[in-house]
Scaffold this active site. Structure first.
Site, PDB file in Angstrom:
ATOM      1  N   HIS A 158      41.108  44.175  30.843  1.00 41.77           N
ATOM      2  CA  HIS A 158      41.355  44.349  29.412  1.00 41.77           C
ATOM      3  C   HIS A 158      42.203  43.224  28.816  1.00 41.77           C
ATOM      4  O   HIS A 158      42.254  43.068  27.593  1.00 41.77           O
ATOM      5  CB  HIS A 158      41.995  45.721  29.133  1.00 41.77           C
ATOM      6  CG  HIS A 158      43.421  45.849  29.546  1.00 41.77           C
ATOM      7  ND1 HIS A 158      43.821  46.471  30.706  1.00 41.77           N
ATOM      8  CD2 HIS A 158      44.570  45.444  28.946  1.00 41.77           C
ATOM      9  CE1 HIS A 158      45.136  46.451  30.797  1.00 41.77           C
ATOM     10  NE2 HIS A 158      45.619  45.819  29.735  1.00 41.77           N
ATOM     11  N   ASP A 168      39.285  47.739  36.206  1.00 39.06           N
ATOM     12  CA  ASP A 168      40.118  47.020  35.235  1.00 39.06           C
ATOM     13  C   ASP A 168      40.768  45.790  35.870  1.00 39.06           C
ATOM     14  O   ASP A 168      41.921  45.474  35.609  1.00 39.06           O
ATOM     15  CB  ASP A 168      41.199  47.916  34.624  1.00 39.06           C
ATOM     16  CG  ASP A 168      41.872  47.259  33.410  1.00 39.06           C
ATOM     17  OD1 ASP A 168      41.205  46.453  32.737  1.00 39.06           O
ATOM     18  OD2 ASP A 168      43.057  47.538  33.165  1.00 39.06           O
ATOM     19  N   SER A 223      50.704  43.895  31.503  1.00 38.21           N
ATOM     20  CA  SER A 223      49.377  44.129  32.068  1.00 38.21           C
ATOM     21  C   SER A 223      48.895  42.914  32.842  1.00 38.21           C
ATOM     22  O   SER A 223      48.934  41.791  32.332  1.00 38.21           O
ATOM     23  CB  SER A 223      48.377  44.450  30.961  1.00 38.21           C
ATOM     24  OG  SER A 223      48.658  45.684  30.360  1.00 38.21           O
TER      25      SER A 223
END
Length: 293
Positions: free
Chosen positions: A108, A139, A213
């Protein structure tokens, strides 16, 4: 009447004192002392130093056009000189996994990006990165930069990760630059969270915020135990419930993305479930799996 009351009271008292409870007691007189000497500071700096050099800041730029058809048209005729309507920038983190420039991050973080630039810790130069492969189900994504003297992360083993281990999250929260936060392993094998298609998270209370992230979760030796992926939060900030993709899944997915640019998984044609509390009375077998669909 008074005598009876006194007698009953005496009987109750003797009954209560006759009962006994055995307690498990810790040893007496434990030693109280500092965790270090008088001229020493308890620090993980030496363990963190190499790991911090392996964690990079990722900046992505997405150019929005008038719909997907116009976007494709502009790409075909204008190449990299496409006229843009609007540009959106976002920040994330990544981890160097090889000396020749392969970097793992979250899918993402780079999904839909037209430009990806990478900043290596301690260097002023920005490196343009290309996407090697992405896996939406886990992911995870792999990008690559052309740079010399890179310092890849050291990988731990999932069987060495235990509940209560001291861990550190390294990343670029809110774009403020590289940051380290400390916590512990709060839980293992977390699934059914509803974040990714394939979930087997390590849960940690180390502070993870937007921008973390794709960054690293490392143990107190500095070895990678997972890639930080998501948090549970009502406000968007850290509440001490962070989820990390475990190192064994990272190794598996990264290897396949570098080799083939994609991850191919086996397909059984069924959905299976663990034996939940509601199903225990119905399912009495010790082997097999419950097919839900």
């Amino acid at each position: 009447m008074l005598k009876k009351t006194i007698l009953i009271s005496a009987l109750l008292s003797s009954t209560l004192f006759a009962a006994s409870v055995t307690f498990e007691n810790a040893p007496k007189s434990p030693k109280h002392k500092l965790p270090n000497g008088q001229n020493e500071i308890l620090s993980f700096n030496s363990a963190l130093k190499d790991s911090m050099n392996a964690v990079v800041n990722i900046s992505t730029r997405t150019i929005n056009y008038q719909g997907d058809l116009n976007r494709q048209f502009f790409r075909e005729f204008f190449g990299n000189q496409m006229p843009a309507q609007k540009s959106e920038n976002s920040l994330g983190s990544g981890v160097i996994v090889s000396k020749d420039g392969y970097i793992v991050t979250n899918n993402h973080v780079v999904d839909g990006a037209d430009e990806i630039s990478v900043t290596v810790n301690g260097r002023d130069k920005e490196y343009m990165a290309k996407v090697i492969g992405r896996d939406k189900g886990s992911d995870l994504a792999v990008i690559k930069i052309e740079a010399e003297k890179l310092e890849p992360i050291t990988f731990s083993h999932i069987e060495d990760v235990k509940l209560g281990d001291v861990v550190f999250a390294i990343g670029n929260p809110f774009g403020v630059g590289q940051t380290v936060t400390q916590g512990i392993v709060s839980a293992l094998n977390k699934h059914g969270v509803g974040i990714n298609q394939y979930e087997n998270f390590i849960q940690t209370d180390a502070s993870i915020n937007p921008g973390n992230s794709g960054g690293a979760l490392i143990d107190s030796r500095g070895a990678l135990i997972g890639i930080n992926s998501a948090i549970l939060s009502r406000s968007g900030g850290n509440h001490g419930i962070g989820f990390t993709i475990p190192v064994d899944m990272v190794k598996n997915v990264v290897s396949k993305l570098v080799l083939d640019g994609k991850v191919q998984r086996g397909f059984m044609g069924v959905n299976i479930s663990k034996v939940t509390k509601d199903l225990k009375d119905l399912y009495t077998h010790k082997d097999g799996a419950i097919i839900t669909q």
